[in-house]
Structure formats: C-alpha cells, structure tokens
Design an enzyme around this catalytic site. Structure first.
Site, mmCIF file in Angstrom:
data_model
loop_
_atom_site.group_PDB
_atom_site.id
_atom_site.type_symbol
_atom_site.label_atom_id
_atom_site.label_comp_id
_atom_site.label_asym_id
_atom_site.label_seq_id
_atom_site.Cartn_x
_atom_site.Cartn_y
_atom_site.Cartn_z
ATOM 1 N N CYS A 1 4.117 4.445 41.289
ATOM 2 C CA CYS A 1 5.040 4.603 40.161
ATOM 3 C C CYS A 1 5.302 6.077 39.859
ATOM 4 C CB CYS A 1 4.487 3.895 38.940
ATOM 5 S SG CYS A 1 2.799 4.387 38.494
ATOM 6 N N HIS B 1 0.294 4.048 33.918
ATOM 7 C CA HIS B 1 1.555 3.723 34.579
ATOM 8 C C HIS B 1 2.563 4.831 34.292
ATOM 9 C CE1 HIS B 1 4.683 1.426 36.433
ATOM 10 N NE2 HIS B 1 5.333 1.197 35.314
ATOM 11 N N GLN C 1 8.940 -0.837 43.328
ATOM 12 C CA GLN C 1 7.866 -0.208 44.086
ATOM 13 C C GLN C 1 7.095 -1.202 44.932
ATOM 14 O OE1 GLN C 1 5.843 0.856 40.226
ATOM 15 N NE2 GLN C 1 3.993 0.491 41.446
ATOM 16 N N ASN D 1 11.972 1.588 34.494
ATOM 17 C CA ASN D 1 10.738 1.249 35.186
ATOM 18 C C ASN D 1 11.014 1.104 36.679
ATOM 19 O OD1 ASN D 1 8.061 0.569 35.587
ATOM 20 N ND2 ASN D 1 8.071 -1.214 34.235
#
Length: 367
Positions: free
Chosen positions: A170, A310, A164, A331
């Site tokens: 996110c 997150h 990102q 992630n």
C-alpha cells in the site's frame, strides 16, 4: 347423594394416568414441532446464505482449488456475513442510522488472513527533519488562504482506482498517487506511474516490497533515481521481483519531499489544498474493512486506533450537507471497496492525530 370416589380409587388413578400421558404427549409434540420448525428455519437460512455466497462468487470471479477449500471459505463468508448483518441492523450512537458494511471482496477472508496480507504495523512517525529544503512549505498559510473544499479528481490530478491484490505494498500505491498528483498539477499531464518499480527498486531501510514500506523512502528513491516510469512501461505484478528500471524512461520527477506537521489536521488540510498527500492510518478494524462507502466513516460512531498499519492518499476534503467535515481518501483495495475505491473519513473529530491517526505520518512530494 352419592359420595365422590376416593382419590385412591382405581378409576381416578386411571384417569390421572391418561391425563398425564396426554400432557406429556402434547409437550413432546410441541417440542418436536418447535425443533422441526427450528431445523426448517435453519435450513432455509443456510440455503439463503449459500445462494448469497454463490452470487458473491460470481460477482467477484472467485475460484477455489477444490470443493473442500470452497466449503471452508463458505464458513468464513457466513461468519463475516452474520457480523456485517448484525452491524447493519444495530443503530449508531443516539439511535441514529450509521454508514453500513457490505460483503465486499474481503468477505471470504478471516481477520487473521486479511491482516496478514493488508495490515502491518508501521514504524512510529518520525519528526520532520531539520534540514534545509525539507520543512513544511505551507506552514505560513492560514485557512483563509485555501478553498473550503477540494477534490483533486475533479481537477484531473487522480488516476483510476488500482488494486494491490495480495501484495502488502500500500505504501507504493500511496506514494505513486501523490507523485501522479503533483506531476499533473505542475505539467497538466496525468500519467499512471509504476507501482511495481517502487516495489522492486525502492529498497530503503524500511521498504520490504510486499511486506510493507514507507512512502518517504519511495519519494527518496524517486528523487535519487532521476524519476519514475509509467505503469504501462513497468506493469504491476503484485509481487516483488528484481529491479528492472534500467533503460526505462522517467515519466515523472520530483525534487524532494516534505513531512506535514505530525498530528495537525489543519496543517494536513493546507497541504491537501495544494496537492494529494500520502498518509498512514489504522485500517485494521472491521468497520473499515467492510465499509460500504455511503456516508462518512467515523461520523456515526465507527471506532479505530492510532496504530498506523495502512497507507492511503488524501485527495481532497470538504463538508457534507449535514455540516460534517471529511477527508476524501483514495485506497488501493480495488473499486469494489468503499465508494468505488474511495472513502470519506470524518475530519476534526479526534484530537490525537486525526481519526485513525491519519494526520500522524503524512508526507508529500515536491516537484
């Protein structure tokens, strides 16, 4: 026999003075030697740290605007490196070794800088809406109805790791991964979908581009806009811009989305057994930020809160050779973070919504 000279004799006072001078001189020499050795050791450590920093710069392709900025970043790197080294040198609970930390691509950022870019407090989880078609479709199943482990990467339902960058979106990456997963499961076609379209166009109540957003709002946008295009057609720019979805062909569509029952890891497992699921968690702690990837996060004492800040995607679960249950998490911090962009997080070890709150605000698309 001659009597010894009196202690106040000139000869004795001279000997005493010489001895005192000798002792003081030796003490000064010793202190000087120790100080010199300390300086030498410090210089050696600083040289080693600078060499480590230069190697890190080369590995990560880092550039700075000038020498002053580089010098400042070196001090930040050194501070983080000392923290990481101290953590790795200390044993976990019961003297056991624990998964280590590493100087990854965040090593030249202060904690405040990292949090400002990547970590933002999320709204508290909403209860599942009581609306026909938006319940929990896996609620009537039990653990005997699903496999003991699953990895959606092995089933071809997960695209490559993305980064990102400096955009705090996110939420968009998490939602895109979940839609990519269910689209592949339904069509057997894996397509990398446009995160940038979500950043630019999904502007619901809580979605603010690079300043955080909600996965459910992203799902809602995809439903109402008739789908989402490919990353190739609408590439990622790491900043919010004007929505340019008009004329872009939808590569994947969903009918709806649903919430997993909040705080219920069994319900989350039932959902992940059928498809990748978007989740929110606490990603702000140092151990998570610098996690090296080996082992299971949280299995050996790593701590975190349930302050959701997150977004990631659960793409599997399982049990390791030691019997420790885990979630497999994708992630959006690049392949340098964790285990090539992934992390295993301990499962069923916390009663307050899962470790780091990962079971508190989970949702998934329905295709």
């Amino acid at each position: 026999m001659a009597s010894p000279p009196p202690i106040h004799s000139k000869r004795f006072r001279k000997l005493f003075s010489l001895a005192a001078i000798f002792l003081v001189t030796m003490s000064c020499c010793t202190q000087f030697a120790l100080a010199a050795r300390k300086v030498s050791t410090g210089a050696a450590h600083d040289k080693a740290m600078r060499e480590r920093y230069e190697k890190w710069i080369a590995e990560h392709g880092r550039t700075y605007k000038d020498s002053a900025e580089k010098a400042r970043r070196f001090q930040v790197f050194k501070s983080n490196a000392h923290l990481i080294d101290s953590y790795n040198a200390a044993a976990g609970p019961g003297g056991k070794s624990r998964p280590g930390l590493t100087t990854n691509n965040f090593a030249d950022l202060t904690e405040a800088e990292f949090n400002n870019i990547y970590i933002r407090r999320r709204p508290r989880p909403r209860p599942p809406p009581i609306v026909v078609g938006t319940g929990f479709m896996y609620g009537n199943m039990g653990l005997s109805d699903v496999p003991a482990s699953i990895d959606w990467r092995e089933k071809g339902a997960v695209t490559t790791i993305k980064n990102q960058g400096s955009c705090g979106c996110c939420w968009a990456f998490s939602a895109a991964v979940a839609v990519e997963g269910i689209h592949q499961i339904r069509t057997q076609k894996l397509v990398s979908l446009s995160v940038q379209q979500l950043v630019d166009c999904s502007t619901g109540e809580n979605n603010r581009g690079c300043n955080l957003g909600d996965m459910d709002e992203a799902f809602r946008y995809i439903v109402h806009s008739g789908g989402i295009t490919t990353d190739k057609a609408y590439g990622y720019e790491a900043q919010q811009g004007t929505c340019r979805s008009s004329g872009k062909k939808a590569a994947a569509k969903i009918r709806n989305f649903q919430y997993v029952l909040p705080g219920n890891e069994t319900a989350l497992l039932l959902a992940v057994a059928h498809q990748p699921v978007s989740i929110a968690l606490d990603g702000s702690n140092t151990a998570f930020r610098f996690f090296a990837g080996a082992g299971i996060f949280g299995a050996d004492g790593q701590q975190c809160t349930t302050d959701l800040n997150h977004a990631v995607t659960a793409v599997g679960y399982g049990t390791d050779e030691n019997g420790t249950k885990y979630w497999l998490i994708k992630n959006s911090w690049g392949s340098d973070w964790g285990d090539n962009g992934y992390v295993k997080i301990a499962r069923d070890v916390a009663s307050n919504g899962g470790l780091c709150g990962l079971a508190m605000q989970a949702s998934y698309p329905v295709a």
